[in-house]
Design an enzyme around this catalytic site. Structure first.
Site, PDB file in Angstrom:
ATOM      1  N   GLY A 145       2.823  -2.591  15.304  1.00  0.00           N
ATOM      2  CA  GLY A 145       1.807  -1.930  16.134  1.00  0.00           C
ATOM      3  C   GLY A 145       2.051  -0.430  16.232  1.00  0.00           C
ATOM      4  O   GLY A 145       3.125   0.064  15.914  1.00  0.00           O
ATOM      5  N   ASP A 186       6.614  -1.455  23.768  1.00  0.00           N
ATOM      6  CA  ASP A 186       7.040  -2.266  24.910  1.00  0.00           C
ATOM      7  C   ASP A 186       8.466  -1.950  25.362  1.00  0.00           C
ATOM      8  O   ASP A 186       8.910  -2.458  26.385  1.00  0.00           O
ATOM      9  CB  ASP A 186       6.970  -3.759  24.556  1.00  0.00           C
ATOM     10  CG  ASP A 186       5.543  -4.235  24.406  1.00  0.00           C
ATOM     11  OD1 ASP A 186       4.632  -3.486  24.778  1.00  0.00           O
ATOM     12  OD2 ASP A 186       5.348  -5.365  23.914  1.00  0.00           O
ATOM     13  N   ARG A 198       4.271  -7.768  25.877  1.00  0.00           N
ATOM     14  CA  ARG A 198       4.124  -9.163  25.453  1.00  0.00           C
ATOM     15  C   ARG A 198       5.249 -10.025  26.027  1.00  0.00           C
ATOM     16  O   ARG A 198       5.009 -11.056  26.618  1.00  0.00           O
ATOM     17  CB  ARG A 198       4.177  -9.214  23.931  1.00  0.00           C
ATOM     18  CG  ARG A 198       3.494 -10.403  23.319  1.00  0.00           C
ATOM     19  CD  ARG A 198       3.887 -10.553  21.869  1.00  0.00           C
ATOM     20  NE  ARG A 198       3.461  -9.447  21.010  1.00  0.00           N
ATOM     21  CZ  ARG A 198       2.395  -9.463  20.234  1.00  0.00           C
ATOM     22  NH1 ARG A 198       1.598 -10.497  20.224  1.00  0.00           N
ATOM     23  NH2 ARG A 198       2.104  -8.425  19.457  1.00  0.00           N
ATOM     24  N   GLU A 233       0.692  -7.812  30.071  1.00  0.00           N
ATOM     25  CA  GLU A 233      -0.100  -8.817  29.342  1.00  0.00           C
ATOM     26  C   GLU A 233       0.614 -10.161  29.170  1.00  0.00           C
ATOM     27  O   GLU A 233      -0.030 -11.194  29.084  1.00  0.00           O
ATOM     28  CB  GLU A 233      -0.500  -8.272  27.972  1.00  0.00           C
ATOM     29  CG  GLU A 233       0.692  -8.067  27.065  1.00  0.00           C
ATOM     30  CD  GLU A 233       0.308  -7.702  25.657  1.00  0.00           C
ATOM     31  OE1 GLU A 233       0.598  -6.579  25.268  1.00  0.00           O
ATOM     32  OE2 GLU A 233      -0.275  -8.539  24.967  1.00  0.00           O
TER      33      GLU A 233
END
Ligand SMILES: Nc1ncnc2c1ncn2[C@@H]1O[C@H](COP(=O)(O)OP(=O)(O)O)[C@@H](O)[C@H]1O
Ligand SMILES: O=P(O)(O)OC[C@H]1O[C@](O)(COP(=O)(O)O)[C@@H](O)[C@@H]1O
Length: 611
Positions: A201, A323, A368, A422
């Site tokens: 990502g 993250d 995540r 999320e």
């Protein structure tokens, strides 16, 4: 005599020191000169060919001093009397034992592989082109610009653990080779062919890393053949004529101001042999791979395969994750920027919430498996009432559950600001409350959750209405991609440059299979195998930053009595698992260190003598 007994060690040590002194007088100058000729190291310094090199090359036990004294001067020795010959043999043995003692006393460092060790190559190093040939150039720049004492010694290390209360803990902490330019380089810059790829990502700072790798190779080392591979791993072999692009300072000059990556990225598409075929075809000998945990698993695969194929290539990882879930390193690049942007989104939610009756501002942030962005952005904002992250056990329903606590907040202050990561549904302790119905995976096999943000956006007003006949105004903000696609802020830009330059220093000096990260504020070369073994970094519920957030927002425990024990058990178990991961790594590193010492010819000889 057994070297495992401390008193014998001391005895050997004392006699060895005498021997070393004698040896220094007898043959040091001549052997050093011979070594300089053999290896073409005009600028080599006495202290650099000594013990430090032995420690660094522990795996194969290549010892420059030993090579010098045992082979180069055989003829001189033969010409001498029997007595002198005996003395010399004794001295040699004592010297070797001294080296051995130093190895025994050496700190246990988790060293990354070096091409010399991996392939059993002769140690041929060039003096680094970075070295300043006079003080003025060192200070004011130009060609070689580093003063001699700015170079990093191979035995410098970084201590990974944060807190120590005893020396024993310091000694036992995980340690990594310190990053930085080496005075001697493995690669001749003229023969360097480098490739850079970005995988996974997006993340703020990718372009800065690309730019600084190019600039550092090009201007610092004067290595000019650099390629960028488009579209991640698959770009190596899919339409290679198009996806391999030449990178020059001209091409990368202004890219640090752009979000994303000029190379593009992708998930999936990792085919190691196809990747290596293309690398081999083009004669690439340095590969810089920017990506997260999946990408690093890929690097490890590439190294193993490249070794089987005897391809002498330095593979370097630069850890990327928005993250911030890569362990060991202080923070990943782009994380600071992400938190800054996320904080502004929370501020917008706060403004909306405080400007409506029973106003609720709900922000969903990336994360995540780990809630670092949600945690830090919430802390930075200071007005978040509830923060839900994957690591936090919680319940939605029931008298102590999340919904009821929102109602309490609304009654108390007329508004409520909520941040949800999320992956927060992982924390749902009651299996009946799970949100994701069918497990889904992306091209890289990462989990895809159902959207918890949208779920709560709909569920909260419904709950307030049905259970409390309360009308609420909920504004939902999902800035997901807006956060990671921005250019890096100043802090991250500097960090990216630091990582990129040190990645180049590491590759140039012949290290491979390492990832470059900031550990306790110093740049470290972390073996990729260790990074993989360390798994995913997660917020600990007992760590001080999370506790600080809890103290700031006075968030309550969102678990009903039935699940209290289970929640504690989950927290305890996760923490124990993380501790075990690091215990295992330490154990492995210690075993490697011991094996190096045991594998040393000197110790083996001593043990045979003893038998
Ligand atoms: N276990 C693995 N072994 C080899 N390659 C992998 C592995 N997991 C992921 N990859 C590859 O690494 C790349 C990026 O992985 P991904 O998980 O999407 O992102 P990240 O590296 O940011 O975690 C993809 O091309 C993927 O195919
Ligand atoms: O939609 P994409 O591109 O698959 O990316 C989304 C995911 O990537 C992540 O940002 C994680 O990626 P990294 O940690 O590798 O940067 C998750 O938080 C998010 O779910």
């Amino acid at each position: 005599m057994s070297l495992s007994k401390p008193e014998n060690l001391l005895l050997v040590g004392a006699s060895a020191l005498v021997g070393v002194a004698l040896a220094a007088i007898l043959n040091r100058d001549s052997t050093l000169d011979k070594h300089k000729q053999d290896f073409g190291l005009e600028k080599v310094e006495e202290k650099q060919v000594g013990k430090q090199r032995v420690l660094q090359r522990g795996k194969t036990g290549i010892n420059l001093d030993r090579q010098m004294s045992s082979t180069n001067h055989l003829q001189d020795i033969q010409a001498e009397s029997e007595e002198a010959l005996e003395l010399r043999k004794l001295i040699k043995k004592q010297q070797e034992m001294t080296q051995q003692l130093l190895q025994l006393a050496a700190p246990i460092v988790d060293r990354c592989p070096h091409l010399v060790d991996l392939y059993g190559l002769a140690e041929r190093f060039m003096v680094s082109p970075l070295i300043g040939d006079n003080l003025k150039r060192s200070i004011f720049g130009g060609g070689g610009f580093l003063p001699k004492d700015a170079f990093m010694q191979d035995d410098s290390f970084v201590i990974a653990q944060k807190d120590h209360s005893t020396m024993r803990e310091v000694v036992q902490s995980l340690k990594f080779t310190k990053g930085g330019p080496r005075e001697h380089v493995f690669f001749n810059p003229k023969t360097v062919k480098a490739a850079i790829v970005t995988c996974g990502g997006l993340c703020p700072g990718l372009n800065v890393v690309i730019r600084e790798i190019v600039m550092s190779l090009y201007f610092n080392y004067e290595a000019h053949e650099i390629y960028g591979i488009q579209w991640g791993y698959k770009g190596f072999y899919t339409n290679p004529d198009k996806s391999w692009i030449e990178l020059t300072p001209q091409v990368v000059k202004n890219i640090h101001k752009l979000g994303g990556t000029i190379l593009g990225s992708s998930r999936g598409g990792f085919q190691k042999d196809k990747i290596l075929d293309e690398i081999q075809k083009r004669g690439i000998n340095q590969v810089y791979i920017i990506g997260g945990d999946g990408t690093h698993r890929g690097i490890n695969e590439l190294i193993k395969r490249a070794m089987e194929r005897r391809m002498i290539i330095s593979f370097v990882g630069i850890p990327k994750t928005i993250d911030n879930d890569i362990p060991i390193i202080d923070n990943s690049f782009g994380f600071n920027t992400a938190c800054e942007v996320a904080e502004r989104m929370i501020e917008a939610a706060y403004t909306e919430a405080t400007n409506a009756q029973n106003g609720i501002g709900l922000v969903k942030l990336m994360g995540r498996y780990s809630g670092f962005i949600a945690r830090n952005a919430s802390l930075a904002n200071g007005n978040v009432d509830m923060c839900l992250i994957p690591e936090l056990p919680f319940e939605l329903e029931g008298p102590k559950g999340f919904y009821e606590q929102i109602i309490t907040k609304l009654k108390e202050q007329n508004h409520c600001v909520i941040v949800v990561a999320e992956g927060a549904e992982e924390g749902l302790i009651n299996p009946n409350e799970k949100i994701t119905q069918v497990e889904k995976r992306d091209d890289s096999n990462n989990l895809i959750f159902d959207d918890i943000g949208k779920f709560l956006r709909d569920a909260i007003p419904k709950y307030a209405k049905t259970k409390h006949q309360m009308a609420v105004t909920l504004k939902y903000i999902d800035p997901t991609y807006a956060i990671r696609s921005v250019p890096a802020n100043a802090v991250d830009t500097i960090m990216c440059a630091k990582l990129a330059q040190n990645a180049v220093h590491g590759a140039m000096s012949g290290y491979t299979g390492f990832s470059v990260g900031v550990v306790r504020n110093a740049v470290a070369y972390i073996p990729i195998t260790t990074l993989i073994d360390a798994g995913v970094n997660r917020v600990s519920m007992t760590e001080r930053t999370w506790q600080r957030l809890m103290a700031q927002n006075r968030q309550k425990y969102m678990i009903n009595d039935d699940f209290k024990d289970k929640a504690w058990e989950v927290i305890r178990q996760k923490q124990e698992e993380r501790k075990q991961v690091f215990r295992d790594i330490l154990k492995r590193v210690r075993q490697q260190h011991d094996a190096i010492i045991r594998g040393s010819p000197v110790l083996q000889e001593a043990e045979i003598d003893n038998a």
